[in-house]
Design an enzyme around this catalytic site. Sequence first.
Site, PDB file in Angstrom:
ATOM      1  CD  GLU A 176      -0.658   0.571   6.728  1.00 38.92           C
ATOM      2  OE1 GLU A 176      -0.269   0.964   7.831  1.00 38.92           O
ATOM      3  OE2 GLU A 176      -0.159   0.961   5.645  1.00 38.92           O
ATOM      4  CD  GLU A 377       2.654  -1.856   9.584  1.00 43.69           C
ATOM      5  OE1 GLU A 377       2.945  -0.639   9.494  1.00 43.69           O
ATOM      6  OE2 GLU A 377       2.303  -2.553   8.623  1.00 43.69           O
TER       7      GLU A 377
END
Length: 483
Positions: A176, A377
Amino acid sequence: MKLFPDNFLWGGAVAANQCEGAWKADGKKESICDHLTAGSLNKNRVFTSGIIEGESYPSHTAVDFYHCYKEDIALFAEMGFKVFRLSIAWSRIFPHGDDEIPNEEGLQFYDRVFDECRRYGIEPMVTLSHFEIPYHLVKAYKGFSDRRVTGFFERYVRCVMERYKDKVKYWLTFNEINFATMPMGNLEVLGIINREDDEVANPLDDRNLRFQALHHVFLASARAVAAAKEINPEFKVGCMLAHITMYPLTSRPEDMLLMQELDHLINDFCADVQIKGSYPGYVLRYLEKNQIDLTVEPEDEAVLRNGCVDFYSFSYYMSNCVTTEEGHATTLGNLLGGVKNPYLETSQWGWQIDPKGLRYTLNKIQDRYGIPIFIVENGLGAVDEPDDNGCIHDDYRINYLRQHITEMERAIEDKVDLIGYTVWSALDIVSSGTGEMKKRYGFIYVDKDDQGNGTMKRVRKKSFYWYKKVIQTNGGDLTDIEI
């Protein structure tokens, strides 16, 4: 009609700091996450410079994957995982981050984990930096704000890639990474702490320093890609973004322009650099507008250009709306909340559930980059309570996943090159955002509460059996099951 390709990679994901525990075992030193306190929906996690007696630090024990990995991987194999996404704790390999010599005991641990995966035919996918910067690098160098840390990262990368070149094929550089476009990304992506004992979600921010550190992270990622191609040309290296899908709340042109500006900065910027190898014009304008003056060395342009990733990976949980108008209800989310969308339901933690937004996002990524895409995810955090028989009937999770997998099918019909899907998470782990155990994501229940009480026993949830059937049928059967 058969949509998912025969070699589609179904699996689940975890992160070292949220599952391993054993925070000082076998030569490991402290990482930044070892200094994060527990929080909740209404209480932000705090980064403390020291370890405060009586305070709760969830990563210290987590769910003890360090000692339970054989049992856990056997359960993943029972579900039929084709791929298992995990991360390496940098401070297990180079305890201080700037060490000359790696920690052999740490290397041996991941040898055992990867060997166990291979024993069951599970492909490991390794994130090299998943909010795991060694604490010493924060104290001594202020993280990636110091250019020297890119060299320490490259040393670590080369070490693990050489060691596991015959055991791991898929690598992700920074988890991320686009977190760093916002103040809350200072610590976990960049390793920057600007004041002692600060809230992670609302830290003191030096924007110029943050974007300088992000530039160094781009260089570190590019050097990791170059090292990978040198060590094993068969390696596949991806970027990893948290895609915060946005819609304009109204049809007012001002809302559309605001959405485009935020979408560019938060969702597109980091991927553009890592996939196209240079800074896009809209970012140069943003830097100029905000008087952000980056120090860029003459060789940086070539480093970025020569270190482009092979595939795009991302997390997707929810979407939100943006508007220039004031007074609208807001909602929470992964990294970033926004204005509430009146057409969507929300989870127990206030995240808006938007399966169709996943199809929109997949098409957007495909159109923009034209490279393979991996969803690494996607999942639902919820309070899971065993019934009187010890069973966990998490139908809400099954419904969430079913809707998202259905939209993945439609995206593949749209000719999106989707190669894999790892659900967050493979088993219950510590929540990164809140530091809780009660916010559970896994297919496997772990008997541990927020106070650290419990047996650590692993229990298969209803979703375990459902996802097993999904994998067995390669996404062909998403219907409900009885247990």
